[in-house]
Write a protein that holds these residues in place. Sequence first.
Motif, PDB file in Angstrom:
ATOM      1  N   LEU A 121       2.959  10.330   7.186  1.00  0.00           N
ATOM      2  CA  LEU A 121       1.841   9.629   7.816  1.00  0.00           C
ATOM      3  C   LEU A 121       2.019   9.515   9.328  1.00  0.00           C
ATOM      4  CD1 LEU A 121       1.358   6.872   5.112  1.00  0.00           C
ATOM      5  CD2 LEU A 121      -0.104   8.862   5.528  1.00  0.00           C
ATOM      6  N   LYS A 132       0.838  -1.212   0.000  1.00  0.00           N
ATOM      7  CA  LYS A 132       0.000   0.000   0.000  1.00  0.00           C
ATOM      8  C   LYS A 132       0.870   1.258   0.000  1.00  0.00           C
ATOM      9  CE  LYS A 132      -3.998  -1.977   2.380  1.00  0.00           C
ATOM     10  NZ  LYS A 132      -4.831  -1.919   3.590  1.00  0.00           N
ATOM     11  N   LEU A 133       1.947   1.233   0.784  1.00  0.00           N
ATOM     12  CA  LEU A 133       2.858   2.380   0.815  1.00  0.00           C
ATOM     13  C   LEU A 133       3.524   2.586  -0.544  1.00  0.00           C
ATOM     14  CD1 LEU A 133       4.553   1.846   4.284  1.00  0.00           C
ATOM     15  CD2 LEU A 133       3.061   3.748   3.647  1.00  0.00           C
ATOM     16  N   ASP A 134       3.877   1.502  -1.209  1.00  0.00           N
ATOM     17  CA  ASP A 134       4.501   1.609  -2.525  1.00  0.00           C
ATOM     18  C   ASP A 134       3.545   2.203  -3.556  1.00  0.00           C
ATOM     19  OD1 ASP A 134       6.902   0.652  -1.572  1.00  0.00           O
ATOM     20  OD2 ASP A 134       6.563  -1.401  -2.268  1.00  0.00           O
ATOM     21  N   SER A 145       3.350   5.830  -2.790  1.00  0.00           N
ATOM     22  CA  SER A 145       4.621   6.415  -3.189  1.00  0.00           C
ATOM     23  C   SER A 145       4.640   6.725  -4.684  1.00  0.00           C
ATOM     24  CB  SER A 145       5.758   5.451  -2.826  1.00  0.00           C
ATOM     25  OG  SER A 145       6.993   5.935  -3.272  1.00  0.00           O
ATOM     26  N   LEU A 195       6.884   9.231   2.743  1.00  0.00           N
ATOM     27  CA  LEU A 195       5.475   8.969   3.055  1.00  0.00           C
ATOM     28  C   LEU A 195       5.299   8.493   4.486  1.00  0.00           C
ATOM     29  CD1 LEU A 195       3.966   7.212  -0.063  1.00  0.00           C
ATOM     30  CD2 LEU A 195       3.261   9.353   0.970  1.00  0.00           C
ATOM     31  N   ILE A 196       6.149   7.569   4.925  1.00  0.00           N
ATOM     32  CA  ILE A 196       6.055   7.057   6.296  1.00  0.00           C
ATOM     33  C   ILE A 196       6.210   8.206   7.286  1.00  0.00           C
ATOM     34  CG2 ILE A 196       7.217   5.625   8.023  1.00  0.00           C
ATOM     35  CD1 ILE A 196       7.787   3.626   5.681  1.00  0.00           C
ATOM     36  N   ARG A 250       9.028   6.065  -0.257  1.00  0.00           N
ATOM     37  CA  ARG A 250       8.334   5.348   0.816  1.00  0.00           C
ATOM     38  C   ARG A 250       8.719   5.945   2.170  1.00  0.00           C
ATOM     39  NH1 ARG A 250      10.133  -0.551   1.522  1.00  0.00           N
ATOM     40  NH2 ARG A 250       9.322  -0.848  -0.548  1.00  0.00           N
TER      41      ARG A 250
END
Length: 64
Positions: A52, A33-35, A38, A48-49, A45
Amino acid sequence: MAEEIRIKKKAARRGDDGYKIVSVRMKDELIEKLDVLSAQSNRSRNELINILLSSAVDLVKIEE
């Protein structure tokens, strides 16, 4: 659960400093999901982490 978190696309850029390395175990489904996010947002990634987690930390309420 919180409302949605919106992330704007940005131009590709690398080499930001001032971060510490942290190792975290994640399920394959979460990484997938993160990819996807991204690729859609043109952000790494890692970036984004950080976005979030920064948003989520402010939403946490500890229950007694």
